[in-house]
Motif scaffolding. Structure first.
Motif, PDB file in Angstrom:
ATOM      1  N   ASN A 216      94.547  98.381  75.787  1.00  0.00           N
ATOM      2  CA  ASN A 216      95.810  99.112  75.966  1.00  0.00           C
ATOM      3  C   ASN A 216      97.020  98.229  75.675  1.00  0.00           C
ATOM      4  N   GLY A 217      96.864  97.342  74.705  1.00  0.00           N
ATOM      5  CA  GLY A 217      97.987  96.491  74.307  1.00  0.00           C
ATOM      6  C   GLY A 217      98.242  95.322  75.234  1.00  0.00           C
ATOM      7  N   LYS A 218      97.369  95.175  76.271  1.00  0.00           N
ATOM      8  CA  LYS A 218      97.639  94.144  77.286  1.00  0.00           C
ATOM      9  C   LYS A 218      96.707  92.947  77.175  1.00  0.00           C
ATOM     10  N   LEU A 219      97.237  91.782  77.471  1.00  0.00           N
ATOM     11  CA  LEU A 219      96.444  90.553  77.493  1.00  0.00           C
ATOM     12  C   LEU A 219      97.008  89.644  78.569  1.00  0.00           C
ATOM     13  N   GLU A 220      96.147  89.263  79.513  1.00  0.00           N
ATOM     14  CA  GLU A 220      96.583  88.416  80.609  1.00  0.00           C
ATOM     15  C   GLU A 220      96.606  86.955  80.167  1.00  0.00           C
ATOM     16  N   ARG A 221      97.625  86.202  80.543  1.00  0.00           N
ATOM     17  CA  ARG A 221      97.711  84.792  80.180  1.00  0.00           C
ATOM     18  C   ARG A 221      96.763  83.963  81.049  1.00  0.00           C
ATOM     19  N   ARG A 222      96.130  82.966  80.416  1.00  0.00           N
ATOM     20  CA  ARG A 222      95.375  81.940  81.140  1.00  0.00           C
ATOM     21  C   ARG A 222      95.828  80.596  80.602  1.00  0.00           C
ATOM     22  N   THR A 223      95.343  79.494  81.170  1.00  0.00           N
ATOM     23  CA  THR A 223      95.814  78.183  80.730  1.00  0.00           C
ATOM     24  C   THR A 223      95.484  77.967  79.260  1.00  0.00           C
ATOM     25  N   ARG A 224      96.497  77.622  78.496  1.00  0.00           N
ATOM     26  CA  ARG A 224      96.303  77.394  77.065  1.00  0.00           C
ATOM     27  C   ARG A 224      96.853  76.012  76.724  1.00  0.00           C
ATOM     28  N   THR A 225      96.041  75.267  75.980  1.00  0.00           N
ATOM     29  CA  THR A 225      96.428  73.926  75.556  1.00  0.00           C
ATOM     30  C   THR A 225      96.542  73.932  74.043  1.00  0.00           C
ATOM     31  N   SER A 226      97.576  73.277  73.521  1.00  0.00           N
ATOM     32  CA  SER A 226      97.715  73.229  72.059  1.00  0.00           C
ATOM     33  C   SER A 226      97.784  71.788  71.577  1.00  0.00           C
ATOM     34  N   LEU A 227      97.255  71.586  70.396  1.00  0.00           N
ATOM     35  CA  LEU A 227      97.375  70.305  69.704  1.00  0.00           C
ATOM     36  C   LEU A 227      98.265  70.550  68.500  1.00  0.00           C
ATOM     37  N   THR A 228      99.429  69.932  68.477  1.00  0.00           N
ATOM     38  CA  THR A 228     100.349  70.124  67.360  1.00  0.00           C
ATOM     39  C   THR A 228     100.304  68.892  66.466  1.00  0.00           C
ATOM     40  N   TYR A 229      99.729  69.054  65.283  1.00  0.00           N
ATOM     41  CA  TYR A 229      99.589  67.944  64.331  1.00  0.00           C
ATOM     42  C   TYR A 229     100.750  67.980  63.344  1.00  0.00           C
ATOM     43  N   ARG A 230     101.462  66.825  63.241  1.00  0.00           N
ATOM     44  CA  ARG A 230     102.581  66.756  62.291  1.00  0.00           C
ATOM     45  C   ARG A 230     102.626  65.385  61.636  1.00  0.00           C
ATOM     46  N   HIS A 231     103.406  65.325  60.579  1.00  0.00           N
ATOM     47  CA  HIS A 231     103.598  64.052  59.889  1.00  0.00           C
ATOM     48  C   HIS A 231     105.033  63.576  60.133  1.00  0.00           C
ATOM     49  N   VAL A 232     105.172  62.476  60.898  1.00  0.00           N
ATOM     50  CA  VAL A 232     106.492  61.886  61.121  1.00  0.00           C
ATOM     51  C   VAL A 232     106.857  61.102  59.860  1.00  0.00           C
ATOM     52  N   ILE A 233     108.055  61.364  59.355  1.00  0.00           N
ATOM     53  CA  ILE A 233     108.431  60.774  58.056  1.00  0.00           C
ATOM     54  C   ILE A 233     108.721  59.278  58.186  1.00  0.00           C
ATOM     55  N   LYS A 234     109.503  58.894  59.195  1.00  0.00           N
ATOM     56  CA  LYS A 234     109.849  57.477  59.341  1.00  0.00           C
ATOM     57  C   LYS A 234     108.857  56.768  60.255  1.00  0.00           C
ATOM     58  N   VAL A 235     108.227  55.731  59.711  1.00  0.00           N
ATOM     59  CA  VAL A 235     107.257  54.957  60.489  1.00  0.00           C
ATOM     60  C   VAL A 235     107.682  53.500  60.443  1.00  0.00           C
ATOM     61  N   SER A 236     107.747  52.863  61.614  1.00  0.00           N
ATOM     62  CA  SER A 236     108.112  51.443  61.603  1.00  0.00           C
ATOM     63  C   SER A 236     106.914  50.598  62.001  1.00  0.00           C
ATOM     64  N   LYS A 237     106.796  49.466  61.350  1.00  0.00           N
ATOM     65  CA  LYS A 237     105.700  48.542  61.660  1.00  0.00           C
ATOM     66  C   LYS A 237     106.085  47.750  62.904  1.00  0.00           C
ATOM     67  N   LEU A 238     105.112  47.346  63.657  1.00  0.00           N
ATOM     68  CA  LEU A 238     105.385  46.616  64.899  1.00  0.00           C
ATOM     69  C   LEU A 238     106.189  45.350  64.636  1.00  0.00           C
ATOM     70  N   GLY A 239     105.820  44.596  63.609  1.00  0.00           N
ATOM     71  CA  GLY A 239     106.513  43.336  63.298  1.00  0.00           C
ATOM     72  C   GLY A 239     107.984  43.565  63.043  1.00  0.00           C
ATOM     73  N   ALA A 240     108.266  44.602  62.252  1.00  0.00           N
ATOM     74  CA  ALA A 240     109.654  44.897  61.925  1.00  0.00           C
ATOM     75  C   ALA A 240     110.411  45.277  63.190  1.00  0.00           C
ATOM     76  N   LYS A 241     109.722  46.032  64.068  1.00  0.00           N
ATOM     77  CA  LYS A 241     110.328  46.499  65.301  1.00  0.00           C
ATOM     78  C   LYS A 241     110.723  45.316  66.202  1.00  0.00           C
ATOM     79  N   LEU A 242     109.827  44.355  66.309  1.00  0.00           N
ATOM     80  CA  LEU A 242     110.107  43.214  67.184  1.00  0.00           C
ATOM     81  C   LEU A 242     111.006  42.191  66.498  1.00  0.00           C
ATOM     82  N   GLY A 243     111.147  42.313  65.190  1.00  0.00           N
ATOM     83  CA  GLY A 243     112.005  41.391  64.460  1.00  0.00           C
ATOM     84  C   GLY A 243     111.434  39.993  64.364  1.00  0.00           C
ATOM     85  N   ILE A 244     110.123  39.868  64.566  1.00  0.00           N
ATOM     86  CA  ILE A 244     109.566  38.507  64.613  1.00  0.00           C
ATOM     87  C   ILE A 244     109.454  37.845  63.242  1.00  0.00           C
ATOM     88  N   PHE A 245     109.543  38.654  62.207  1.00  0.00           N
ATOM     89  CA  PHE A 245     109.430  38.034  60.881  1.00  0.00           C
ATOM     90  C   PHE A 245     110.779  37.682  60.288  1.00  0.00           C
TER      91      PHE A 245
END
Ligand SMILES: O=C(O)CCC(=O)C(=O)O
Ligand SMILES: [Fe+2]
Length: 248
Positions: A216-245
């Motif tokens: 009858n058009g009805k659906l009861e909600r239950r616990t729903r978990t989602s995995l959202t997969y995306r590609h982050v464009i900017k990625v920094s390397k750890l070395g660059a981040k710490l400035g050790i080089f």
């Protein structure tokens, strides 16, 4: 398991077969993207993640893998294997056709957001923004949920009512890209039950695994978990981040 029939995952021959044709360009819905067994393994991993992994918000809780973004930038770090297998390898077999414009460059998702919604919880209409490449792959676990798609008014404010509704069943994959990513907003209503679900109001009705579960058009909600997969464009390397080089 020995002697038990294992579910076979049959992928659609072409992404075009699973495009949600009533929506602006573009969205794809695959009802059986992972098996019940794979769903259980993922839910167990999420549940047993170290407690500090969870961030509790007022209307949902979430985990971010491998870590939160900082100024739209991801600190380079691999995803754990349970998040890459089987989902990412299965996704990669599709990606070429999603990124029609890009010259066959395969963009591997490098970031996963895990959201858990109890009945009555949701997420306000929003856009995902410029930090990510405009393709989102969402795997749903545990129960069905509706993703509502909103347009914006001339002054930029979000419209009061959603224009479309996508029903995401457990074990399904939803891919959104293009205009749907850049021009429209998406949200999950804070309701305990959906009403008025039918072939007219649910944009992906023809692609659902179990439309018969809606009575009858009805659906009861239950616990729903989602995995959202995306590609982050900017990625920094750890070395660059710490400035050790240093600078040369
Ligand atoms: O849980 C979902 O399916 C939507 C999550 C979402 O829109 C987001 O985290 O940006
Ligand atoms: Fe979002």
């Amino acid at each position: 398991m020995e002697g038990e029939a294992r579910q076979l995952i049959v992928m659609p021959a072409s992404l075009e077969d699973v495009r949600i044709k009533r929506l602006p360009s573009r969205a794809y819905y695959i009802a059986d993207f992972i098996s019940e067994e794979e769903e259980q393994v993922l839910l167990k991993k999420i549940e047993t993640a170290p407690k500090p992994r969870w961030k509790q918000l007022s209307r949902r809780r979430l985990q971010t893998w491998p870590s939160d973004l900082n100024k739209d930038t991801l600190l380079d770090s691999p995803l754990p294997t349970w998040l890459t297998e089987p989902v990412i390898s299965r996704l990669l077999s599709y990606q070429m056709s999603v990124e029609d414009g890009e010259k066959s460059k395969k963009l591997v998702p490098n970031h996963v957001l895990i959201n858990e919604y109890l009945p009555g919880q949701g997420i306000m209409p929003h856009k995902d923004g410029a930090a990510y490449y405009p393709v989102v792959c969402t795997v749903s676990l545990g129960a069905s949920i509706c993703l509502d798609i909103y347009g914006s008014k001339e002054d930029g404010a979000v419209e009061d009512q959603p224009r479309w509704r996508i029903l995401q069943e457990p074990r399904s994959l939803l891919i959104t890209a293009g205009e749907l990513y850049t021009d429209y907003l998406h949200g999950i209503a804070e309701v305990n039950e959906y009403v008025d679900l039918n072939p007219t109001t649910v944009s992906n009705w023809e692609l659902l695994r179990s439309p018969d579960e809606i009575v009858n058009g009805k659906l009861e909600r239950r616990t729903r978990t989602s995995l959202t997969y995306r590609h982050v464009i900017k990625v920094s390397k750890l070395g660059a981040k710490l400035g050790i080089f240093g600078k040369r």
